[in-house]
Design a protein around this motif. Structure first.
Motif, PDB file in Angstrom:
ATOM      1  N   LEU A 270      59.040   4.643 -28.450  1.00  0.00           N
ATOM      2  CA  LEU A 270      59.373   6.010 -28.854  1.00  0.00           C
ATOM      3  C   LEU A 270      58.384   6.533 -29.891  1.00  0.00           C
ATOM      4  CD1 LEU A 270      63.267   5.688 -29.120  1.00  0.00           C
ATOM      5  CD2 LEU A 270      61.958   6.851 -27.336  1.00  0.00           C
ATOM      6  N   GLN A 271      58.004   5.678 -30.835  1.00  0.00           N
ATOM      7  CA  GLN A 271      57.114   6.120 -31.906  1.00  0.00           C
ATOM      8  C   GLN A 271      55.732   6.464 -31.375  1.00  0.00           C
ATOM      9  OE1 GLN A 271      55.763   3.398 -35.269  1.00  0.00           O
ATOM     10  NE2 GLN A 271      57.416   4.523 -36.268  1.00  0.00           N
ATOM     11  N   VAL A 272      55.167   5.598 -30.553  1.00  0.00           N
ATOM     12  CA  VAL A 272      53.831   5.849 -30.011  1.00  0.00           C
ATOM     13  C   VAL A 272      53.852   7.051 -29.068  1.00  0.00           C
ATOM     14  CG1 VAL A 272      51.993   4.894 -28.559  1.00  0.00           C
ATOM     15  CG2 VAL A 272      53.084   3.463 -30.291  1.00  0.00           C
ATOM     16  N   GLY A 273      54.869   7.140 -28.204  1.00  0.00           N
ATOM     17  CA  GLY A 273      54.957   8.282 -27.295  1.00  0.00           C
ATOM     18  C   GLY A 273      55.084   9.602 -28.027  1.00  0.00           C
TER      19      GLY A 273
ATOM     20  N   ALA B 108      52.802  14.682 -30.199  1.00  0.00           N
ATOM     21  CA  ALA B 108      52.668  15.547 -31.371  1.00  0.00           C
ATOM     22  C   ALA B 108      51.206  15.694 -31.783  1.00  0.00           C
ATOM     23  CB  ALA B 108      53.492  14.990 -32.527  1.00  0.00           C
ATOM     24  N   GLY B 109      50.451  14.597 -31.744  1.00  0.00           N
ATOM     25  CA  GLY B 109      49.038  14.658 -32.100  1.00  0.00           C
ATOM     26  C   GLY B 109      48.256  15.571 -31.166  1.00  0.00           C
TER      27      GLY B 109
ATOM     28  N   PHE C  37      49.063  11.870 -37.571  1.00  0.00           N
ATOM     29  CA  PHE C  37      47.772  12.253 -38.158  1.00  0.00           C
ATOM     30  C   PHE C  37      46.621  11.540 -37.439  1.00  0.00           C
ATOM     31  CE2 PHE C  37      44.417  11.216 -41.247  1.00  0.00           C
ATOM     32  CZ  PHE C  37      43.976  12.494 -41.533  1.00  0.00           C
ATOM     33  N   LEU C  38      46.760  10.233 -37.188  1.00  0.00           N
ATOM     34  CA  LEU C  38      45.715   9.491 -36.486  1.00  0.00           C
ATOM     35  C   LEU C  38      45.481  10.047 -35.089  1.00  0.00           C
ATOM     36  CD1 LEU C  38      46.592   5.793 -37.478  1.00  0.00           C
ATOM     37  CD2 LEU C  38      44.749   7.219 -38.389  1.00  0.00           C
ATOM     38  N   CYS C  39      46.578  10.384 -34.399  1.00  0.00           N
ATOM     39  CA  CYS C  39      46.451  10.941 -33.046  1.00  0.00           C
ATOM     40  C   CYS C  39      45.731  12.284 -33.065  1.00  0.00           C
ATOM     41  CB  CYS C  39      47.826  11.095 -32.409  1.00  0.00           C
ATOM     42  SG  CYS C  39      48.504   9.570 -31.766  1.00  0.00           S
ATOM     43  N   LYS C  40      46.095  13.134 -34.015  1.00  0.00           N
ATOM     44  CA  LYS C  40      45.449  14.440 -34.096  1.00  0.00           C
ATOM     45  C   LYS C  40      43.953  14.288 -34.330  1.00  0.00           C
ATOM     46  CE  LYS C  40      45.196  18.728 -36.718  1.00  0.00           C
ATOM     47  NZ  LYS C  40      43.721  18.619 -36.824  1.00  0.00           N
TER      48      LYS C  40
ATOM     49  N   PHE D 102      47.881  16.866 -20.407  1.00  0.00           N
ATOM     50  CA  PHE D 102      48.011  15.754 -21.346  1.00  0.00           C
ATOM     51  C   PHE D 102      48.041  14.416 -20.616  1.00  0.00           C
ATOM     52  CE2 PHE D 102      50.959  12.757 -23.425  1.00  0.00           C
ATOM     53  CZ  PHE D 102      50.222  12.482 -24.568  1.00  0.00           C
ATOM     54  N   PHE D 103      48.904  14.298 -19.594  1.00  0.00           N
ATOM     55  CA  PHE D 103      49.103  13.012 -18.936  1.00  0.00           C
ATOM     56  C   PHE D 103      47.940  12.633 -18.022  1.00  0.00           C
ATOM     57  CE2 PHE D 103      53.589  13.921 -20.004  1.00  0.00           C
ATOM     58  CZ  PHE D 103      53.916  12.713 -20.597  1.00  0.00           C
ATOM     59  N   LYS D 104      47.280  13.628 -17.417  1.00  0.00           N
ATOM     60  CA  LYS D 104      46.230  13.327 -16.448  1.00  0.00           C
ATOM     61  C   LYS D 104      44.823  13.345 -17.045  1.00  0.00           C
ATOM     62  CE  LYS D 104      48.858  12.865 -12.787  1.00  0.00           C
ATOM     63  NZ  LYS D 104      48.946  11.586 -12.036  1.00  0.00           N
ATOM     64  N   VAL D 105      44.622  14.094 -18.111  1.00  0.00           N
ATOM     65  CA  VAL D 105      43.280  14.255 -18.659  1.00  0.00           C
ATOM     66  C   VAL D 105      43.105  13.517 -19.975  1.00  0.00           C
ATOM     67  CG1 VAL D 105      41.553  15.921 -19.455  1.00  0.00           C
ATOM     68  CG2 VAL D 105      43.047  16.492 -17.517  1.00  0.00           C
ATOM     69  N   TYR D 106      43.974  13.806 -20.956  1.00  0.00           N
ATOM     70  CA  TYR D 106      43.762  13.277 -22.298  1.00  0.00           C
ATOM     71  C   TYR D 106      44.377  11.898 -22.523  1.00  0.00           C
ATOM     72  CZ  TYR D 106      41.708  17.644 -23.872  1.00  0.00           C
ATOM     73  OH  TYR D 106      40.864  18.709 -24.047  1.00  0.00           O
ATOM     74  N   LEU D 107      45.541  11.644 -21.949  1.00  0.00           N
ATOM     75  CA  LEU D 107      46.187  10.356 -22.167  1.00  0.00           C
ATOM     76  C   LEU D 107      45.348   9.174 -21.687  1.00  0.00           C
ATOM     77  CD1 LEU D 107      48.680   8.972 -23.318  1.00  0.00           C
ATOM     78  CD2 LEU D 107      49.781   9.203 -21.080  1.00  0.00           C
ATOM     79  N   PRO D 108      44.689   9.253 -20.509  1.00  0.00           N
ATOM     80  CA  PRO D 108      43.849   8.126 -20.096  1.00  0.00           C
ATOM     81  C   PRO D 108      42.690   7.835 -21.051  1.00  0.00           C
ATOM     82  CG  PRO D 108      44.339   9.525 -18.211  1.00  0.00           C
ATOM     83  CD  PRO D 108      44.826  10.253 -19.420  1.00  0.00           C
TER      84      PRO D 108
END
Length: 287
Positions: free
Chosen positions: A87-90, A95-96, A157-160, A185-191
């Motif tokens: 939950l925290q990482v997701g 949010a980032g 903050f780290l994610c942003k 997000f899921f197809k472009v940035y998450l990978p």
């Protein structure tokens, strides 16, 4: 002495210094493992401390793996840690990304509020959190250990900062193709977020697995005790006796963290390299 010789000598000196400091940092861990293999340490702790036990035996570790309460505490910590980390990482990744690439009202203000949470330690939050979960009759359950960890200012903050380094043109191209924000997000940035996700997983795992004070407050049932609580109760019950068994328990308790780090260290190094290798430097800004 030419420049190549000087550079080579400098590298050798750096290597020796890092090796010496690395060994010094590892000494407590090596001593803990060694005492766990020392059967005589259950009678009296060796003094002065020695790295190689006089009588090497797996007696203490055999008792550890046959200990029902330790196994139950492992299961409890595993349940709490898996849900907390997921939950925290997701939530931090979403949010980032929103704070980095999104465009919405009060974005700057909300991000400042998220950063402000970093300045509030756990101690002032104990009573309000305890009162809140008590009003919902959730004490002596795993929910108080999972739900407060979902929002973590440092990880957001780290994610942003990580997503700030990725080009916005990727998002614009996907929008032209008609992709929704979640699809982008899921197809472009998450990978592309594997390195920062691995870093957050290991940080979140350590925080959740090693958490002691908050579980001590909300868990009174021994059947629900996590590994740190079980180690503390074992130490209180036995005092300075059974030192070898205590060290064996401590060694086994940190094994999941060591194993997880060994699996994820490559991605963590990539994350550090990306953070320090961006052209023009890595600018920490609030936008």
């Amino acid at each position: 002495m030419n420049q190549n010789s000087i550079d080579k000598m400098t590298e050798i000196i750096k290597f020796v210094l890092l090796l010496v400091f690395g060994i010094l940092l590892m000494m407590p861990f090596i001593w803990m493992v060694s005492v766990g293999f020392d059967r005589t340490a259950n009678i009296t702790m060796p003094f002065p401390p020695r790295l190689i036990p006089e009588e090497v035996a797996s007696f203490n570790y055999g008792i550890v793996f046959e200990n029902g309460r330790l196994i139950q505490s492992y299961i409890n910590s595993g349940i709490v840690t898996v849900f907390s980390v997921s939950l925290q990482v997701g939530a931090s990744l979403l949010a980032g990304y929103a704070f980095s690439k999104g465009d919405f009202k009060f974005k700057r203000l909300l991000f400042i509020l998220v950063l402000c949470t970093l300045m509030i330690p756990m101690e002032p939050r104990l009573i309000p959190l305890y009162t809140l979960f008590n009003s919902f009759n959730l004490l002596n359950t795993f929910w108080p250990l999972i739900l407060p960890t979902v929002i973590n200012g440092l990880l957001i903050f780290l994610c942003k900062q990580f997503f700030d380094q990725l080009p916005t043109t990727l998002r614009e191209a996907a929008q032209i193709d008609g992709a929704s924000e979640f699809r982008i997000f899921f197809k472009v940035y998450l990978p592309l977020a594997g390195p920062i996700a691995a870093t957050m997983v290991i940080l979140s795992f350590i925080w959740s697995w090693n958490d002691f004070m908050w579980p001590l407050v909300v868990l009174n049932n021994q059947e629900l005790h996590t590994v740190p609580l079980y180690l503390a109760s074992f130490s209180l019950e036995n005092g300075t006796s059974l030192g070898g068994l205590t060290m064996a328990l401590a060694t086994v308790s940190i094994l999941p963290i060591v194993v997880l780090y060994l699996f994820l260290q490559r991605y963590i190094i990539q994350s550090i390299a990306l953070s320090g290798g961006v052209k023009g430097g890595n600018k920490w800004v609030i936008r």
